[in-house]
Design an enzyme around this catalytic site. Structure first.
Site, PDB file in Angstrom:
ATOM      1  N   CYS A   1      -0.281   4.407  -3.834  1.00 43.95           N
ATOM      2  CA  CYS A   1       0.078   3.055  -3.378  1.00 43.95           C
ATOM      3  C   CYS A   1      -0.755   1.967  -4.047  1.00 43.95           C
ATOM      4  O   CYS A   1      -0.222   1.001  -4.611  1.00 43.95           O
ATOM      5  CB  CYS A   1      -0.004   2.955  -1.861  1.00 43.95           C
ATOM      6  SG  CYS A   1      -1.671   3.080  -1.167  1.00 43.95           S
TER       7      CYS A   1
ATOM      8  N   HIS B   1      -2.693   1.731   3.314  1.00 48.61           N
ATOM      9  CA  HIS B   1      -1.465   1.652   2.521  1.00 48.61           C
ATOM     10  C   HIS B   1      -1.203   0.206   2.116  1.00 48.61           C
ATOM     11  O   HIS B   1      -1.421  -0.728   2.894  1.00 48.61           O
ATOM     12  CB  HIS B   1      -0.263   2.192   3.297  1.00 48.61           C
ATOM     13  CG  HIS B   1       0.959   2.344   2.447  1.00 48.61           C
ATOM     14  ND1 HIS B   1       1.087   3.330   1.490  1.00 48.61           N
ATOM     15  CD2 HIS B   1       2.111   1.620   2.383  1.00 48.61           C
ATOM     16  CE1 HIS B   1       2.263   3.212   0.884  1.00 48.61           C
ATOM     17  NE2 HIS B   1       2.894   2.180   1.408  1.00 48.61           N
TER      18      HIS B   1
ATOM     19  N   HIS C   1       6.934  -0.289  -2.965  1.00 47.48           N
ATOM     20  CA  HIS C   1       5.692   0.474  -2.879  1.00 47.48           C
ATOM     21  C   HIS C   1       5.885   1.909  -3.332  1.00 47.48           C
ATOM     22  O   HIS C   1       7.007   2.378  -3.543  1.00 47.48           O
ATOM     23  CB  HIS C   1       5.160   0.439  -1.435  1.00 47.48           C
ATOM     24  CG  HIS C   1       6.017   1.172  -0.446  1.00 47.48           C
ATOM     25  ND1 HIS C   1       5.512   1.800   0.682  1.00 47.48           N
ATOM     26  CD2 HIS C   1       7.364   1.409  -0.391  1.00 47.48           C
ATOM     27  CE1 HIS C   1       6.482   2.355   1.373  1.00 47.48           C
ATOM     28  NE2 HIS C   1       7.616   2.135   0.756  1.00 47.48           N
TER      29      HIS C   1
END
Length: 344
Positions: free
Chosen positions: A259, A307, A319
Site C-alpha cells: 500500500c 493502510h 490502492h
C-alpha cells in the site's frame, strides 16, 4: 415313536428390544465420533478469517518497511562514519610525521627540547596527556601538538559513534528478521485456511476477487472533482497506470506494490519524495477531513494507520489492497477511514 417338537423360538419382543438397543448404540457411537471431529468451517468463515490475517500481515508489513528504512539509513551513516574515521586517522598520521620531522631537525641542529623528547618517546595515543609544559615549546611545535590533540579527540568521538551505530544496526537487522517471520506466518496461516475449502469453494472466492479486480478499471465512476495541485494530479495519473499490478508485501514498484509502496512510487513520479511507511506518510502534508478530499490526496485507514491509498474522486480510493489482490479502485467506505493528507 419318538415325538418331534419344534425348537423354541425367541420371543418377538426380545428381538425387537435387542435390535433397538443395537441401533441406539450405533447412533450414540456415531454422535460421539461426530463430536470428536471438528466441524468444517464454511466458505464465509474462512474468508473472514483470511481477510483478518491479511490485515494483520499488512500491519506487520508496514512495521517491516519502517525497520528496513531504518536499516538502510543506519548503514549509510555507519559507512560515512567509517570513511571519516579512516580519513581522520590518515590526517593524524601526517600530523605525527610532521612533528617527528620537527624533532629530527632539532636534533640535527644540536639538540631536542626535553619536553618534545618526552612526547615523542611515549605511547602516541597518550603522550599528550603527559604534557604539562607545552608553553616551553616553540609556537610552531605547540600548534602542531594542539592539532594532534584535537584530531585524537575527534577520532575518539567518531569511533564511539560508529560503535553505537553498528550496535543499533545489528539490533535493527534482528527486528527486521522477526517482522519478516511474522508476515510469512500470517500468510501461511491464511493459506492453510484456504486449503481447507473444497476446490469449488476456492474457485468461487478467486472468481469473486477477480471480479473485484476487473471492476477497478475504466468503469469506475470518479466524478469530476479537480485535484488540489499539479503534483497530486500527476501522482494519481501515475498510480492509475499501475491498475492491475499485484500486491506484494515490501514492494515499491514498478511492477508490484504494497500500500505505501504504491503511494510513495506515485508521488515520486510527480517529483515528490515521501517517507516509506503509511504512518510516516501520514505526516507528509496537511491533515484534512473526508469532506475536503480532492483527487490525489493521501487517505489513511485503520486506527494504527497501517493502510494508505490515493483518493481518486467520487468516494473512490485507488490502492494496493492486500495479498492476492491487484491495484484497483475501491469505495472509501469499505475500510475504517481516519483522515486525509494533502501533500504540499
Amino acid at each position: 415313536m419318538a415325538s418331534h417338537r419344534r425348537p423354541k423360538q425367541p420371543s418377538r419382543t426380545r428381538v425387537t428390544v435387542l435390535t433397538a438397543t443395537a441401533a441406539a448404540a450405533v447412533a450414540m457411537t456415531s454422535q460421539a465420533a461426530s463430536a470428536d471431529e471438528p466441524s468444517k468451517p464454511s466458505k464465509e468463515e474462512v474468508k473472514s478469517k483470511v481477510d483478518k490475517l491479511y490485515e494483520e500481515a499488512e500491519a506487520a508489513t508496514e512495521k517491516y518497511n519502517g525497520s528496513k528504512e531504518k536499516r538502510q539509513k543506519l548503514q549509510k551513516e555507519v559507512t560515512t562514519l567509517q570513511d571519516t574515521v579512516a580519513r581522520g586517522q590518515g590526517d593524524l598520521n601526517e600530523l605525527r610525521n610532521g612533528l617527528g620531522s620537527m624533532a629530527s631537525a632539532q636534533y640535527r641542529s644540536g639538540g631536542i627540547d626535553p619536553t618534545l623528547q618526552l612526547f615523542l618517546s611515549s605511547d602516541p595515543d597518550s603522550y599528550l596527556d603527559k604534557a604539562s609544559t607545552v608553553d616551553q615549546l616553540g609556537t610552531k611545535q605547540t600548534e602542531a601538538l594542539e592539532k594532534i590533540r584535537s584530531k585524537q579527540r575527534s577520532l575518539a568521538q567518531q569511533r564511539e559513534e560508529a560503535k553505537d551505530k553498528l550496535a543499533d544496526l545489528s539490533e535493527t537487522r534482528k527486528q527486521l528478521g522477526a517482522k519478516k517471520k511474522t508476515i510469512q506466518g500470517k500468510l501461511a496461516q491464511a493459506q492453510t485456511l484456504l486449503n481447507k475449502l473444497s476446490e469449488k469453494e476456492r474457485a468461487a472466492l478467486e472468481a469473486k476477487e477477480q471480479r473485484a479486480n476487473r471492476s477497478a478499471g475504466d468503469r469506475a465512476d470518479l466524478g469530476s472533482d479537480v485535484p488540489a495541485s499539479q503534483r497530486a494530479s500527476a501522482a494519481l495519473a501515475a498510480a492509475k497506470g499501475k491498475i492491475g499490478s499485484p500486491y506484494v508485501w515490501g514492494a515499491t514498484g514498478p511492477s508490484s506494490f504494497d500500500c505505501s509502496g504504491l503511494t510513495s512510487w506515485a508521488y515520486q513520479q510527480a517529483g515528490v519524495s515521501l517517507p516509506r511507511t503509511s504512518q510516516a506518510q501520514a505526516g507528509a502534508g496537511t491533515t484534512i477531513g473526508q469532506s475536503e478530499l480532492k483527487p490525489g490526496d493521501l487517505v489513511l485507514f485503520y486506527g494504527d494507520l497501517h493502510h494508505i491509498g490515493l483518493y481518486a474522486g467520487n468516494g473512490q480510493v485507488l490502492h494496493a489492497p492486500k495479498p492476492g489482490a491487484s491495484v484497483r479502485f475501491e469505495s472509501i467506505n469499505n475500510m475504517p477511514f481516519q483522515y486525509g493528507v494533502r501533500v504540499g
